[in-house]
Write a protein that holds these residues in place. Structure first.
Motif, PDB file in Angstrom:
ATOM      1  N   TRP A 140       1.618   2.003  -3.409  1.00  0.00           N
ATOM      2  CA  TRP A 140       0.205   2.507  -4.244  1.00  0.00           C
ATOM      3  C   TRP A 140      -0.040   4.112  -3.915  1.00  0.00           C
ATOM      4  O   TRP A 140      -0.259   4.965  -4.683  1.00  0.00           O
ATOM      5  CB  TRP A 140      -0.982   1.840  -3.786  1.00  0.00           C
ATOM      6  CG  TRP A 140      -1.039   0.458  -4.354  1.00  0.00           C
ATOM      7  CD1 TRP A 140      -0.798  -0.838  -3.378  1.00  0.00           C
ATOM      8  CD2 TRP A 140      -0.947  -0.006  -5.717  1.00  0.00           C
ATOM      9  NE1 TRP A 140      -0.865  -1.987  -4.340  1.00  0.00           N
ATOM     10  CE2 TRP A 140      -1.066  -1.566  -5.677  1.00  0.00           C
ATOM     11  CE3 TRP A 140      -1.403   0.608  -7.015  1.00  0.00           C
ATOM     12  CZ2 TRP A 140      -1.278  -2.429  -6.777  1.00  0.00           C
ATOM     13  CZ3 TRP A 140      -1.587  -0.290  -8.116  1.00  0.00           C
ATOM     14  CH2 TRP A 140      -1.166  -1.509  -7.938  1.00  0.00           C
ATOM     15  N   TYR A 143       0.894  -1.193   0.011  1.00  0.00           N
ATOM     16  CA  TYR A 143       0.108   0.018   0.088  1.00  0.00           C
ATOM     17  C   TYR A 143       0.803   1.242   0.140  1.00  0.00           C
ATOM     18  O   TYR A 143       0.411   2.279  -0.727  1.00  0.00           O
ATOM     19  CB  TYR A 143      -0.864  -0.072   1.224  1.00  0.00           C
ATOM     20  CG  TYR A 143      -2.100   1.149   1.085  1.00  0.00           C
ATOM     21  CD1 TYR A 143      -3.361   0.627   0.327  1.00  0.00           C
ATOM     22  CD2 TYR A 143      -2.050   2.297   1.514  1.00  0.00           C
ATOM     23  CE1 TYR A 143      -4.383   1.584   0.170  1.00  0.00           C
ATOM     24  CE2 TYR A 143      -2.994   3.135   1.205  1.00  0.00           C
ATOM     25  CZ  TYR A 143      -4.111   2.649   0.535  1.00  0.00           C
ATOM     26  OH  TYR A 143      -5.275   3.820   0.437  1.00  0.00           O
ATOM     27  N   SER A 185      -6.286   1.769  -5.271  1.00  0.00           N
ATOM     28  CA  SER A 185      -5.522   0.799  -5.919  1.00  0.00           C
ATOM     29  C   SER A 185      -6.340  -0.530  -5.719  1.00  0.00           C
ATOM     30  O   SER A 185      -5.918  -1.561  -6.467  1.00  0.00           O
ATOM     31  CB  SER A 185      -4.327   0.659  -4.802  1.00  0.00           C
ATOM     32  OG  SER A 185      -4.836   0.665  -3.588  1.00  0.00           O
TER      33      SER A 185
END
Length: 421
Positions: free
Chosen positions: A18, A15, A27
């Motif tokens: 992203w 994450y 995402s």
């Protein structure tokens, strides 16, 4: 972990990447594509109980698109690219989180062990704490993401889209009588950080404390101590209430020696916090409920507008005429972010009421209430934590928007309960 499980690892563990690229909460739309391929290859697809409610919610949102060109009394604006773009983005998110939930529920325990998925959520909690500390220490941190550079101005310049694709450490608001930075990294805004932090904290405790060895518990203790700093500096009353109710829930539902240990840990943590320099900041925030009038105005305006299309709503939000102080409000040179407040921006419940009518709100609440009812008797750590998160979802729908990133965590938590049954 098998090759079939890599998309969820890419979403949760990856994450920060992203967010740095500018995808952030969006995402899940990207990783939903390989998840759909995995599902297609292993037909027939199993579905959980309550699936029909979410399917109806999605179908209702498609129908609500018929009202995009309409504006109820007390609102203004014409059908334009921004309204259509917002509708399509929400449609993609609702569909993607559904695909993700089905994908997780159709992976076997061998392909993706429950504990591994819980610990992936724990890794994201560590990322959340790191982002919160970034917002506290370097609140001005921000930059133009690669996604922003690639998007045309008519999309990337939209304030709502900009919040989603521009990495920002903190959101500055007049909360304490002065401009106070509230951590939001690595999410889209400060309230999303608060909602996600509380949900992920639950799974972090399960994965790294309850099921952890001694070294895991030491690590968890350090992370939770660090987490207290951005949690307090977030000035997020909803987050504080959610954590308080979570503690009461655990004390009520666990028994025997576990309850004694839990109470002891809570008392120790409370005493340490009371003696820390963070306690006065909480008292100062509670003495300044600056957002109450704003929320009261937007909620009442949302309900009034929704009565003109109570079944299917209006497909997207609408801007109110005026605000809680005056009917003549708008952007000024000294306040470029001021203006007419969007309806449905003070909680997922109100967003659903304006976008999908009261029908959509009932379907959403029934979906998570059903999960609590079906899994209440599951007293395993994952079962107790999953039911707790479902309860937090119902609390937060009054004060937090589920879109963008929180909804992904809500449905992952739902999938954990489903897999556990």
């Amino acid at each position: 972990m098998s090759r079939a499980a890599w998309p969820i690892a890419a979403l949760l563990i990856g994450y920060p990447v992203w967010w740095a690229l500018g995808f952030g909460g969006l995402s899940v739309i990207v990783v939903a594509a390989p998840m759909a391929v995995v599902l297609w290859r292993r037909r027939p697809i199993r579905v959980p109980r309550g699936f029909g409610l979410w399917a109806l919610l999605l179908a209702g949102y498609l129908i609500s698109g018929l009202m995009l060109a309409e504006s109820p009394p007390g609102t203004y604006g014409e059908l334009g690219a921004g309204r259509i773009l917002g509708y399509l983005m929400r449609l993609a998110l609702y569909t993607s989180v559904l695909v993700m939930m089905l994908y997780l529920g159709n992976l076997t325990e061998r392909e993706l062990p429950q504990l591994r998925l819980v610990r992936m959520l724990g890794v994201l909690f560590v990322t959340t704490v790191a982002g919160g500390l970034l917002g506290v220490l370097f609140p001005a941190f921000s930059y133009t993401s690669p996604v922003q550079l690639l998007l045309p101005d008519w999309i990337g310049g939209n304030p709502f889209v900009q919040n989603l694709i521009q990495p920002t450490a903190a959101q500055t608001q007049m909360v304490l009588g002065y401009a106070a930075p509230r951590p939001e990294a690595p999410y889209e805004w400060a309230n999303a950080w608060g909602s996600n932090a509380s949900v992920l904290l639950v799974w972090f405790v399960v994965g790294w404390w309850v099921y952890g060895r001694t070294r895991h518990k030491v690590f968890a203790t350090v992370v939770l101590a660090l987490a207290a700093v951005p949690i307090v500096y977030s000035l997020n009353r909803g987050l504080w209430i959610g954590l308080g109710l979570a503690v009461l829930y655990l004390i009520a539902r666990v028994g025997g020696r576990t309850r004694v240990v839990t109470c002891g840990l809570v008392a120790t943590a409370a005493l340490a916090f009371a003696l820390s320099p963070l306690a006065p900041l909480v008292a100062q925030r509670l003495d300044r409920p600056h957002s109450n009038d704003i929320r009261a105005f937007t909620v009442s305006a949302t309900l009034a507008a929704a009565t003109h299309s109570p079944v299917i709503g209006y497909g997207n939000t609408r801007n109110a005429t005026g605000n809680h102080r005056s009917i003549t409000t708008g952007k000024t040179q000294w306040c470029p972010t001021c203006g007419h407040p969007p309806l449905g921006g003070d909680g997922q419940l109100w967003l659903l009421i304006i976008t999908q009518g009261f029908t959509g709100a009932l379907l959403y609440a029934a979906f998570f209430l059903g999960a609590i009812r079906r899994h209440w008797r599951d007293r395993s750590p994952i079962g107790l934590a999953g039911v707790l998160v479902m309860g937090l979802v119902l609390l937060y729908m009054f004060i937090y928007d589920g879109l963008v990133s929180p909804l992904s965590l809500y449905l992952i938590s739902f999938a954990l309960l489903w897999r556990n049954s």
